[in-house]
Write an enzyme that holds these catalytic residues in place. Sequence first.
Site, short mmCIF file in Angstrom:
data_model
loop_
_atom_site.label_atom_id
_atom_site.label_comp_id
_atom_site.label_asym_id
_atom_site.label_seq_id
_atom_site.Cartn_x
_atom_site.Cartn_y
_atom_site.Cartn_z
N LYS A 1 1.11 -1.28 -0.02
CA LYS A 1 -0.28 -0.28 0.37
C LYS A 1 0.92 1.11 0.06
O LYS A 1 0.32 2.21 -0.97
CB LYS A 1 -0.88 -0.17 1.12
CG LYS A 1 -2.36 0.84 1.39
CD LYS A 1 -3.14 0.90 2.54
CE LYS A 1 -3.95 -0.35 2.63
NZ LYS A 1 -4.66 -0.50 2.92
N ARG B 1 -3.11 3.73 8.39
CA ARG B 1 -3.83 2.13 7.13
C ARG B 1 -2.30 1.45 7.68
O ARG B 1 -1.14 1.40 7.54
CB ARG B 1 -4.24 1.91 6.68
CG ARG B 1 -5.57 3.06 5.64
CD ARG B 1 -5.84 3.03 5.19
NE ARG B 1 -7.14 4.23 4.22
CZ ARG B 1 -7.99 3.23 4.26
NH1 ARG B 1 -8.57 2.23 3.99
NH2 ARG B 1 -9.02 4.07 4.43
N GLY C 1 -8.41 -7.78 4.84
CA GLY C 1 -9.27 -6.52 5.46
C GLY C 1 -8.78 -8.15 6.57
O GLY C 1 -9.03 -8.24 7.70
N MET D 1 -5.79 -6.98 8.66
CA MET D 1 -4.87 -6.47 9.37
C MET D 1 -5.87 -5.51 9.75
O MET D 1 -6.72 -5.33 9.19
CB MET D 1 -3.46 -5.97 9.05
CG MET D 1 -3.09 -7.33 9.02
SD MET D 1 -0.88 -7.51 8.77
CE MET D 1 -1.06 -5.96 7.06
N ARG E 1 -2.93 -0.60 -6.51
CA ARG E 1 -2.85 -2.68 -6.25
C ARG E 1 -2.61 -3.24 -8.05
O ARG E 1 -3.35 -2.96 -8.38
CB ARG E 1 -2.61 -3.01 -4.89
CG ARG E 1 -4.17 -3.97 -4.95
CD ARG E 1 -4.40 -4.77 -3.26
NE ARG E 1 -5.67 -4.23 -3.08
CZ ARG E 1 -6.39 -4.80 -2.07
NH1 ARG E 1 -6.15 -4.82 -1.28
NH2 ARG E 1 -7.85 -4.76 -2.36
N HIS F 1 -15.32 -8.18 1.27
CA HIS F 1 -14.37 -8.78 1.77
C HIS F 1 -14.83 -10.32 1.49
O HIS F 1 -13.65 -10.78 1.19
CB HIS F 1 -14.79 -8.43 3.45
CG HIS F 1 -13.81 -10.06 4.10
ND1 HIS F 1 -14.17 -10.76 4.48
CD2 HIS F 1 -12.95 -9.51 4.27
CE1 HIS F 1 -13.10 -11.70 5.18
NE2 HIS F 1 -12.57 -10.63 5.19
N CYS G 1 9.09 -39.62 -9.12
CA CYS G 1 8.00 -39.71 -9.92
C CYS G 1 7.08 -39.64 -8.49
O CYS G 1 6.37 -40.26 -8.58
CB CYS G 1 8.27 -40.93 -10.60
SG CYS G 1 9.31 -42.05 -9.03
N TYR H 1 12.83 -34.72 -16.05
CA TYR H 1 11.94 -34.47 -15.91
C TYR H 1 10.89 -34.66 -14.63
O TYR H 1 11.73 -35.21 -14.08
CB TYR H 1 11.56 -35.50 -17.33
CG TYR H 1 11.84 -36.63 -16.13
CD1 TYR H 1 10.21 -37.83 -15.35
CD2 TYR H 1 12.70 -37.84 -17.18
CE1 TYR H 1 11.22 -38.92 -15.02
CE2 TYR H 1 12.95 -39.03 -16.04
CZ TYR H 1 12.10 -39.78 -15.37
OH TYR H 1 12.75 -40.90 -14.78
#
Length: 915
Positions: free
Chosen positions: A39, A108, A117, A119, A352, A468, A867, A887
């Site tokens: 942020k 913030r 949501g 924190m 963002r 949210h 494998c 592989y």
Amino acid sequence: MSENKDPQVAERGQSVEGVKFVYDFTEGNKDLKDLLGGKGANLAEMTNLGLPVPPGFTITTEACKVYLDSGEEPAALRDEVSAHLDALEERMGKKLGQADNPLLVSVRSGAKFSMPGMMDTVLNIGLSDKSVQGLAKQAGDERFAWDSYRRLIQMFGKTVLGVDGDLFEEALDKAKETKKVTVDTELDAADLKKLVTKFKKIVKTEAGRDFPQDPREQMDLAIKAVFDSWNGDRAKLYRRQERIPHDLGTAVNICSMVFGNLGPDSGTGVAFTRDPASGHQGVYGDYLQNAQGEDVVAGIRNTVPLAELENIDKKSYDQLMQIMETLENHYKDLCDIEFTIERGQLWMLQTRVGKRTAGAAFRIATQLVDQGLIYEAEALQRVNGAQLAQLMFPRFDDGAKVEQVARGIAASPGAAVGKAVFDSYTAVKWSRSGEKVILVRRETNPDDLDGMIAAEGILTSRGGKTSHAAVVARGMGKTCVCGAEELEVDTKRRRMTVPGGHVVEEGDVISIDGSTGKVYLGEVPVVPSPVVEYFEGRMHAGADDADELVEAVHRIMAFADRKRRLRVRANADNAEDALRARRFGAQGIGLCRTEHMFLGDRRELVERLILADTEDEREESLKQLLPLQKKDFVELFEAMDGLPVTIRLLDPPLHEFLPDITELSVRVALAESRQEPHENELRLLQAVHRLHEQNPMLGLRGVRLGLVVPGLFTMQVRAIAEAAAERKAAKGDPRAEIMIPLVGTVQELEIVREEADQVIAEVQDATGTHLKLAIGTMIELPRAALTAGQIAEAAEFFSFGTNDLTQTVWGFSRDDVEASFFTAYLEKGIFGVSPFETIDRDGVGSLVKAAAQAGRATRPDLKLGVCGEHGGDPESVHFFHEVGLDYVSCSPFRIPVARLEAGRAASQSEGSDHR
């Protein structure tokens, strides 16, 4: 700009000369996310771009780490904050909490990775009994001032002082009930003034102290609360879910307040530069007049579509559209934007790179390539294997008879069916009991995260694509339908009422379609995903407009296949699985488990072989097994013609092919009590006792079984060789590789290899066919990894059996520990993820790397593969690329995921090549 001279802050010392803990928005940029959080870095970037960002400053993640490590803020932090606050006050022409003309700020959180949501945030810091009057006079709106004050007390009380948030909500609901109104905007200044008094009483009673009137105390306590929220339960749970490291800390952003709750010419909203659900370009987002940002995100009031803003405030709308275009071109990606309009003035509060659904991720990546904003290599980094796996999940059958009862906003796609539950606790409880559930709420909040993770899908009656529920569901890849207003959700009575009056009680089955927003009663049948149909060849890219997603997946997979170095094989034990794997893009079989060929009717033949007392009995059993094995291998070589097929010789824990000792003992005891003939059962019981093992996984299995049971491995080698010769005679191209399991020392491999070479020579002589059959081994024991240089002298290839290697390195019995204590280990943070799901790089991974290096030092052309289950795990594929394997092999369904991740790994190692 002052530089942070020591980003590690000298072992987290509280006061380090030259270390800078606070940055003005004008000082940072988008590349400082580690220091300023996402942020803060993006607020700085928007400021640098000249966009309208309210002035402010950011406290770094390093300050948070010092606080979390020591329990105290860095000694220099208060003075730095004071200096930046003084500069902000001078710029704004008013002081924090000033009685007649108050500066208000928001506090913030903002970590490096978005944690929506999870924190804490506090708005309107600086309001008090005195300054609220000044704000009212300054704004010319008494209602606005008291509304802002009640919001501060409510958020501060819950976030900083730990007061139960429901107490404030109940008081607010009671105020609306008394006034006989349904929304808080209908409460006037007098109502809100009374509510403030009530809220302060709640704080005094519950927190044992008065709501602080000193604005600096408010700000300092809010900063600490944001630091503390990094280690809150919901934040830690979210980080575990999203595999975000726990040691990053959060930055804190102090931003001068702008107000969307100043009347109808003000508002707040969230916008996306493209639809985060579909990826389509257009005008997407939500707007809410006369509101603050938390109202939109929380989903407590239903918003209007962003396009409506053009009719409400065209000047702000046009400016916003221009800014959105600027940001998308600058970030070269879908941007998620938060904004506020204060009396006709547009302000940008956050941007963002936006979370998106799996389908949107693939569409957007190819769109950006077509627009010339990114290259193919960067497009590969915009998608991942987990998203591709989501696209391969089934969807609802369009032709099914359904009873649609509501339609909300398609927030996160998928087809989810389950029993309706109305709280997070029940969702978790029922899910752990094996039930599939749909979490139904009016709106979700961060406290619902446990239930959201446990549920198949989420349904809310409020909120939009930016609520949210929607944001978190998209991040987790969960099906979600939001804002289904027709539903009356009664969480207290644990039921919802649908149009027409039908009541859905807790436990009733419902179905939700996150792609359309439709809600159905009962269970709706599902059909295969079009992406799976594409991989299986039943749908062709570019066939029609409806297959736009398939076309995007097709193009991304083509990018990946051109880029990747790792080849991708399949774990397949029969021709049917092999053919499917080939359709999914398999480049051979990396593991054929021959023990799976002896289940069912054939199990008795192996049992007879193992329990044989005489050589004749043993020879007879082998004679019967040989043609069955040969037929299996012929079919497998035909299905994989021209591609390598690695066949592992018999490797079952011995007990899998013996009668259950308890059942056999009971049969013998019953026969004896009834004086019935039981000589055969008694002889069998004695043999089973003789071969019984306390820990069969570490007992007589793999190469040990082949050495102890004469003729077993040579029979299998003969079947492989004869099958290869038969396919060659039919003009086929069999490429068999024989793998010896559970080798711990080179001497074991040398003995088996010598016998195998002799059998192959005999088959060549008998058929007149030249056979080149590679012989190698599985590396699945720590000793094998540690002595890989020796073992490579007798092995042409290694295949790392990471399932058993993980068990033996950790000392875990997978079947036992996952059910007994893995949950506790994950919750305590001992594991970020199960080591059986993602390779343990430090332990198991270090053995794989060392064995690969040692093996190739002995035999430079040694072929290396894996494998175990890790072969189809996205993160593990990147590790196998890094250590130089040739592989990976995985189940057929995970082949596309492995192909994609192999391409992404190669692209990452070269470095992104985008404009």
